[in-house]
Design an enzyme around this catalytic site. Structure first.
Site, short mmCIF file in Angstrom:
data_model
loop_
_atom_site.label_atom_id
_atom_site.label_comp_id
_atom_site.label_asym_id
_atom_site.label_seq_id
_atom_site.Cartn_x
_atom_site.Cartn_y
_atom_site.Cartn_z
N GLY A 1 2.46 -10.33 -22.52
CA GLY A 1 2.43 -9.01 -21.94
C GLY A 1 3.83 -8.45 -21.79
O GLY A 1 4.83 -9.18 -21.89
N CYS A 2 3.93 -7.15 -21.54
CA CYS A 2 5.24 -6.51 -21.45
C CYS A 2 6.01 -6.96 -20.21
O CYS A 2 7.18 -7.35 -20.29
CB CYS A 2 5.09 -4.99 -21.49
SG CYS A 2 3.85 -4.32 -20.35
N TYR A 3 5.39 -6.90 -19.03
CA TYR A 3 6.06 -7.36 -17.82
C TYR A 3 6.46 -8.84 -17.92
O TYR A 3 7.60 -9.19 -17.57
CB TYR A 3 5.17 -7.15 -16.60
CG TYR A 3 5.07 -5.74 -16.10
CD1 TYR A 3 6.21 -5.01 -15.74
CD2 TYR A 3 3.83 -5.11 -15.95
CE1 TYR A 3 6.11 -3.71 -15.26
CE2 TYR A 3 3.73 -3.81 -15.47
CZ TYR A 3 4.88 -3.11 -15.12
OH TYR A 3 4.78 -1.83 -14.64
N THR B 1 7.18 -10.54 -20.60
CA THR B 1 8.28 -10.70 -21.56
C THR B 1 9.62 -10.48 -20.88
O THR B 1 10.53 -11.32 -20.97
CB THR B 1 8.11 -9.71 -22.73
OG1 THR B 1 6.95 -10.08 -23.49
CG2 THR B 1 9.33 -9.74 -23.64
#
Length: 341
Positions: A144-146, A148
């Site tokens: 996920g972005c958070y 990462t």
């Protein structure tokens, strides 16, 4: 090579199309969308006019080398076994294979996991931390972005036992595109413009993913206070981590740890002391920027990282994973700096 994208009309899907369209090894793309099958891609996204991207198809997947799945959670896992049986390598941009425990997945996502037997086959696809585990594999769980941004900043420091594990705070901000292309009241212009809000407080679904990988790095169970915020901008992500350091650890020890981990990395940049990350540093690119300081007054390290939530936090990292599993240069198709201003 033939590649496919399920969910090609979402924000992450469109970024995949943009990156794959210019990738030297990609000769043919299958683009699927259950909602607008049969339409030319440039009808959905007119900025693609004249690029001959092709017609959106239904989700009856043909023979492919690699399939990217940019679908809501639960939809990829139930079909992945069949894809793998056909020798199609799968890179899932959703949450279905990020968590090692089906029980934890079901607790946080409120659905029964459709393919628990595949969880052991999936590799967590954060290349700068797990490169050797990713190479040549067939099922990649794109982070996920958070997670990462959070993991790039903190995992090396935990591996070296430089941070205490009893108290860890992650204060995160993201642009609106992180919520996807679907319509919801909270994403309307009048709700977002000139507004700034926390959401998913104490229950955001990226929390167990972050805790899983931080616990892996620390070698013991670890919990975090993770709070995301919605910023009135289209794209970009910035996270600030507060963590107490182990006794005797100095700021230079933290910097040296990062240097050892990322000094030769193409996409991870350690900023000069005193220069703090800004979301525009990474906007539209696959690059991440890191900075830290040791606050001697509190004894806490203050760690800041920024990425583009749709590129390094989604599509760009997925292409990076494709390059690894296929044995190509890791940065192929991902070159380029951020858009500025």
């Amino acid at each position: 090579m033939k590649v496919g994208v399920l969910g090609a009309t979402g924000y992450a899907g469109q970024e995949l199309v943009r990156l794959l369209h210019r990738h030297e090894e990609v000769s043919e793309m299958y683009l699927a969308s259950s909602s607008v099958a049969g339409k030319e891609y440039d009808v959905v996204y007119p900025h693609w006019l004249g690029q001959n991207v092709g017609i959106l198809e239904d989700e009856n997947v043909p023979d492919l080398d690699v399939l990217f799945c940019a679908l809501p959670h639960g939809l990829t896992a139930e079909r992945t076994g069949a894809f793998l049986a056909r020798k199609i390598k799968v890179i899932d941009l959703g949450a279905d294979f990020r968590l090692n425990s089906a029980q934890v997945y079901e607790e946080w996502y409120k659905i029964k996991h459709p393919a628990t037997e595949l969880l052991k086959e999936a590799v967590y696809g954060l290349p700068e931390l797990y490169r050797e585990q990713i190479r040549g594999k067939s099922l990649i769980a794109n982070p996920g972005c958070y997670p990462t941004a959070s993991l790039l900043a903190s995992v090396p420091l935990l591996r070296k036992e430089l941070l205490q594990t009893g108290y860890l705070v992650i204060d995160a901000k993201s642009g609106v595109s992180g919520a996807g292309r679907g319509i919801s009241l909270g994403n309307h212009y009048a709700e977002v413009n000139e507004n700034f809000k926390a959401y998913g407080v104490a229950n955001h679904r990226h929390t167990p993913e972050i805790e899983q990988e931080l616990s892996r790095a620390a070698g013991k169970p670890l919990t975090v206070n993770f709070t995301p915020h919605l910023v009135p901008m289209t794209r970009g992500m910035l996270i600030t981590i507060y963590a107490a350091v182990q006794e005797g650890v100095q700021e230079e020890d933290l910097r040296q740890c990062w240097q050892e981990q990322y000094g030769q990395e193409e996409f991870i940049h350690l900023l000069p002391q005193g220069t703090w990350p800004q979301t525009k540093f990474s906007s539209g690119s696959n690059h991440a920027f890191l900075q830290l300081t040791l606050d001697h007054r509190t004894g806490n390290a203050v760690i800041v990282a920024t990425i583009d939530n749709l590129i390094k936090g989604a599509a760009g990292q997925a292409v990076q994973n494709m390059n690894l599993i296929m044995g190509w240069p890791e940065g192929q198709g991902l070159q380029g700096t951020a858009l500025w201003p």
